[in-house]
Design a protein around this motif. Structure first.
Motif, mmCIF file in Angstrom:
data_model
loop_
_atom_site.group_PDB
_atom_site.id
_atom_site.type_symbol
_atom_site.label_atom_id
_atom_site.label_comp_id
_atom_site.label_asym_id
_atom_site.label_seq_id
_atom_site.Cartn_x
_atom_site.Cartn_y
_atom_site.Cartn_z
ATOM 1 N N ALA A 57 -6.280 -12.412 10.761
ATOM 2 C CA ALA A 57 -4.607 -12.075 10.561
ATOM 3 C C ALA A 57 -4.816 -10.490 10.165
ATOM 4 N N ARG A 58 -3.666 -9.715 10.471
ATOM 5 C CA ARG A 58 -3.436 -8.474 10.193
ATOM 6 C C ARG A 58 -3.132 -8.387 8.490
ATOM 7 N N THR A 59 -3.668 -7.530 7.883
ATOM 8 C CA THR A 59 -3.081 -6.966 6.403
ATOM 9 C C THR A 59 -2.081 -6.206 6.506
ATOM 10 N N ILE A 60 -1.324 -6.025 5.207
ATOM 11 C CA ILE A 60 -0.303 -5.075 5.264
ATOM 12 C C ILE A 60 -0.837 -3.839 4.167
ATOM 13 N N GLN A 61 -0.758 -2.690 4.905
ATOM 14 C CA GLN A 61 -1.608 -1.829 4.317
ATOM 15 C C GLN A 61 -1.157 -1.283 3.148
ATOM 16 N N SER A 62 0.436 -1.381 2.827
ATOM 17 C CA SER A 62 1.092 -0.867 1.594
ATOM 18 C C SER A 62 0.718 -1.611 0.621
ATOM 19 N N LEU A 63 0.420 -2.998 0.834
ATOM 20 C CA LEU A 63 0.083 -3.963 -0.107
ATOM 21 C C LEU A 63 -1.269 -4.018 -0.529
ATOM 22 N N GLU A 64 -2.117 -3.605 0.110
ATOM 23 C CA GLU A 64 -3.365 -3.671 -0.192
ATOM 24 C C GLU A 64 -3.603 -2.290 -0.860
ATOM 25 N N ARG A 65 -2.811 -1.103 -0.826
ATOM 26 C CA ARG A 65 -2.995 0.095 -1.491
ATOM 27 C C ARG A 65 -2.480 -0.534 -2.949
ATOM 28 N N ALA A 66 -1.363 -1.172 -2.944
ATOM 29 C CA ALA A 66 -0.730 -1.462 -4.091
ATOM 30 C C ALA A 66 -1.434 -2.192 -5.139
ATOM 31 N N ALA A 67 -2.252 -3.053 -4.430
ATOM 32 C CA ALA A 67 -3.219 -4.011 -5.232
ATOM 33 C C ALA A 67 -4.536 -3.360 -5.614
ATOM 34 N N ALA A 68 -4.812 -2.118 -4.928
ATOM 35 C CA ALA A 68 -6.129 -1.156 -5.191
ATOM 36 C C ALA A 68 -5.448 -0.440 -6.311
#
Length: 254
Positions: free
Chosen positions: A2-13
């Motif tokens: 499944a594709r991830t959502i880049q903005s959410l990944e960045r926010a989590a980071a």
């Protein structure tokens, strides 16, 4: 995959970055640490700040984790502490009553089942942890609606669906049900949600005397009821279980 959502990944980071190392970080620190352009980092930080997940120091302009994360963390811990404290008592209730035991909390305008003990008769059953139950018709839901102001507000504003001919849907009639629940300290559901099924539940309070959940039993009407009424020994067993869990959570005697 499944594709991830880049903005959410960045926010989590970003949240992970702010959670470790320096207590407060400036925009340049966040951007360089994560390999982001300052504009991109600033946009994500502002969104997190608006949601309460990040706070900005007005003097230095540096960022740190916000109070909303603490609230969410405490909610997570509260639910898991509730379940941990209830495990033994729920098992005892299942053995003494001979029925299934459910532990529920308020979640998204309904009751989230966070623990389920099977009926101890070796029959084939389905684990319902994670299932949602309605607030207005189930015993667990009525208890939460009667004792928790947030639950009461949500159920009062919601459309109350008639699952069976016995479901209470009118506002005045439903408020009378909640008044009765508070007066006697427990709630019932006799074929209001599922035909042929009856339940009884009681509230669980924490050390602040705040309602944090409900515990109850569910079974066939012919076992849970006698002559049209809930069996008194089952009601007493459920209330004893709720009191025991409440005491373990620091609520003292009720």
């Amino acid at each position: 995959m499944a594709r991830t959502i880049q903005s959410l990944e960045r926010a989590a980071a970003m949240l992970r970055l702010l959670a470790g190392g320096e207590r407060r970080l400036g925009l340049s620190d966040v951007a360089s640490s994560l390999g982001l352009a300052k504009g991109t980092a600033h946009g994500i930080l502002r969104t997190l700040q608006q949601e309460g997940f990040v706070e900005q120091d007005p003097t230095s302009g540096r960022y740190q984790l916000g109070a909303e994360l603490l609230r969410l963390g405490n909610s997570f811990l509260d639910v898991h502490e509730l379940r941990a404290r209830a495990l033994v008592w729920a098992d005892d209730l299942a053995r003494s009553s001979g029925e299934s035991v459910y532990l529920g909390v308020l979640h998204q305008q309904g009751v989230l089942v966070i623990h389920h003990v099977f009926r101890p008769d070796d029959s084939r059953q389905v684990l319902e942890v994670g299932a949602m139950q309605p607030l207005h018709s189930t015993a667990l839901g009525k208890v939460l609606s009667a004792y928790d102001p947030v639950a009461h507000s949500e159920v009062a504003d919601a459309e109350r669906e008639a699952f069976t001919a016995k479901t209470v849907t009118g506002s005045a009639e439903f408020e009378s049900v909640l008044d009765l629940t508070r007066a006697r300290g427990w709630a019932s559901d006799v074929e209001e949600t599922w035909a042929g099924v009856a339940s009884v539940a009681a509230p669980i309070h924490d050390r602040r005397r705040t309602p944090v959940g409900a515990v109850g039993i569910t079974g066939a009407v012919e076992r849970v009821c006698e002559d049209g009424e809930l069996r008194a020994q089952l009601v007493a067993a459920v209330r004893d279980c709720a009191r025991a869990v409440s005491r373990d959570l620091g609520a003292g005697r009720f």
